[in-house]
Design a protein around this motif. Structure first.
Motif, short mmCIF file in Angstrom:
data_model
loop_
_atom_site.label_atom_id
_atom_site.label_comp_id
_atom_site.label_asym_id
_atom_site.label_seq_id
_atom_site.Cartn_x
_atom_site.Cartn_y
_atom_site.Cartn_z
N TYR A 8 0.83 -1.20 0.00
CA TYR A 8 0.00 0.00 0.00
C TYR A 8 0.87 1.25 0.00
CZ TYR A 8 -4.33 -2.61 1.08
OH TYR A 8 -5.43 -3.44 1.04
N GLN A 9 1.94 1.24 0.80
CA GLN A 9 2.82 2.40 0.86
C GLN A 9 3.57 2.59 -0.45
OE1 GLN A 9 5.13 2.76 4.52
NE2 GLN A 9 3.78 1.30 5.54
N GLN A 10 4.02 1.50 -1.03
CA GLN A 10 4.72 1.58 -2.31
C GLN A 10 3.79 2.13 -3.39
OE1 GLN A 10 6.19 -2.18 -3.75
NE2 GLN A 10 7.38 -1.25 -5.41
N GLN A 11 2.54 1.70 -3.37
CA GLN A 11 1.56 2.17 -4.35
C GLN A 11 1.27 3.65 -4.15
OE1 GLN A 11 -1.99 -0.21 -4.37
NE2 GLN A 11 -3.18 1.28 -5.54
N ALA A 12 1.08 4.06 -2.90
CA ALA A 12 0.78 5.47 -2.61
C ALA A 12 1.92 6.37 -3.05
CB ALA A 12 0.50 5.66 -1.13
N CYS A 13 3.15 5.88 -2.95
CA CYS A 13 4.31 6.69 -3.32
C CYS A 13 4.36 7.01 -4.81
CB CYS A 13 5.60 5.99 -2.90
SG CYS A 13 5.98 6.15 -1.14
N GLN A 14 3.62 6.28 -5.61
CA GLN A 14 3.61 6.57 -7.05
C GLN A 14 2.29 7.20 -7.48
OE1 GLN A 14 6.47 2.89 -8.45
NE2 GLN A 14 5.37 4.06 -10.00
N MET A 15 1.51 7.67 -6.52
CA MET A 15 0.31 8.44 -6.80
C MET A 15 0.61 9.92 -6.50
SD MET A 15 -2.34 5.70 -5.10
CE MET A 15 -3.88 6.42 -5.65
N SER A 30 3.63 6.48 3.70
CA SER A 30 3.21 5.91 4.98
C SER A 30 2.22 6.81 5.71
CB SER A 30 4.43 5.66 5.87
OG SER A 30 5.15 6.88 6.08
N PHE A 31 2.06 8.05 5.27
CA PHE A 31 1.15 8.97 5.94
C PHE A 31 -0.27 8.42 6.00
CE2 PHE A 31 -2.18 12.17 5.27
CZ PHE A 31 -2.08 12.90 6.44
N PHE A 32 -0.67 7.72 4.95
CA PHE A 32 -2.06 7.28 4.84
C PHE A 32 -2.38 6.11 5.76
CE2 PHE A 32 -0.69 9.32 0.96
CZ PHE A 32 -1.64 10.33 0.84
N LEU A 33 -1.33 5.59 6.43
CA LEU A 33 -1.54 4.57 7.45
C LEU A 33 -2.38 5.11 8.60
CD1 LEU A 33 -0.77 1.66 8.37
CD2 LEU A 33 1.24 2.66 9.46
N ASN A 112 -4.93 11.01 -7.23
CA ASN A 112 -4.69 11.49 -5.87
C ASN A 112 -4.47 10.34 -4.90
OD1 ASN A 112 -5.01 12.77 -3.22
ND2 ASN A 112 -5.74 14.54 -4.39
N ALA A 113 -3.39 10.43 -4.13
CA ALA A 113 -3.06 9.37 -3.18
C ALA A 113 -4.05 9.28 -2.04
CB ALA A 113 -1.65 9.59 -2.63
N ALA A 114 -4.89 10.29 -1.85
CA ALA A 114 -5.89 10.25 -0.79
C ALA A 114 -6.87 9.09 -0.97
CB ALA A 114 -6.66 11.57 -0.73
N TRP A 115 -6.99 8.59 -2.18
CA TRP A 115 -7.85 7.41 -2.40
C TRP A 115 -7.37 6.21 -1.60
CZ3 TRP A 115 -12.50 7.69 -4.34
CH2 TRP A 115 -12.82 8.70 -5.24
#
Length: 219
Positions: A8-15, A30-33, A112-115
């Motif tokens: 999840y963190q790796q995916q968010a880093c490319q959004m 990792s913020f979205f954790l 948007n990584a907020a998803w």
């Protein structure tokens, strides 16, 4: 759960990690954790005071098997949502900005990584119906002299699970590279769903065998 801790963190880093489109600042993946933590804090009292009593009122016994099944459903839904978001991310155009938490030279995608808050939140809900339920089950079916050992064993099993996921990450590196645009992260998610289903079937079988021996339950 391990999907959340790593992929999840790796995916968010490319959004798109920017707080707003004109900002040069970026969130860390990792913020979205935080959504996982908020889900646990919000859903635990809701489950104890409302959901569990209502389910027991209208459906009868809401035991360990049903609770664990609900948790697995929420966790699986989390992975399904994450895989869907990964497909959308991969299909989105690349932004000119480089990600500050991905490997060097990797650009963010225009999604948007907020998803990612959604799969993180769903995983948090799944956690409250899986880990505490398993630990409670192990505690009540163990003799009083072995209850402390059963809690320690549950932590060891969790560590083994993480080790198995590490091996899975290594084995799936061909389609989950450092730059996700060159691979298919969703394949890793599908594999996790299949492995989770297999272990869940083992759990259901073991629970049925346990229920055939009510004398093994200790108050």
């Amino acid at each position: 759960y391990n999907s959340m801790q790593y992929w999840y963190q790796q995916q968010a880093c490319q959004m798109d990690l920017r707080p707003w489109t004109t900002s040069g600042a970026q969130f860390a993946g990792s913020f979205f954790l935080v959504a996982d933590c908020l889900a646990i804090l919000a859903a635990t009292p809701l489950a104890l005071r409302f959901i569990n009593p209502q389910v027991e009122k209208f459906c009868g016994d809401f035991g360990h098997g049903a609770k664990f099944g609900l948790g697995m459903l929420c966790a699986s839904l989390s992975v399904v949502v994450a895989s869907r978001l990964e497909l959308q991310r991969a299909a989105s155009p690349l932004l000119p900005q480089f990600s500050q938490c991905a490997p060097d030279g990797v650009r963010m995608s225009d999604l948007n990584a907020a998803w990612m808050l959604i799969p993180y939140f769903l995983m948090g809900v799944g956690e409250i119906y899986t880990q505490p339920v398993l630990m409670h089950l192990a505690y009540i079916v163990s003799p009083p002299s072995l209850r402390a050992l059963s809690m320690a064993a549950s932590l060891v099993v969790g560590a083994v699970s993480t080790s198995l996921f590490t091996a899975q990450v290594s084995a799936s590196s061909a389609f989950v590279p450092d730059n996700l645009n060159d691979g298919h992260l969703e394949y890793g998610y599908y594999l996790n769903l299949a492995i989770g289903l297999g272990f869940y079937c083992c759990f259901v079988h073991a629970l049925r065998c346990l229920q055939l021996r009510p004398n093994d339950l200790y108050a």
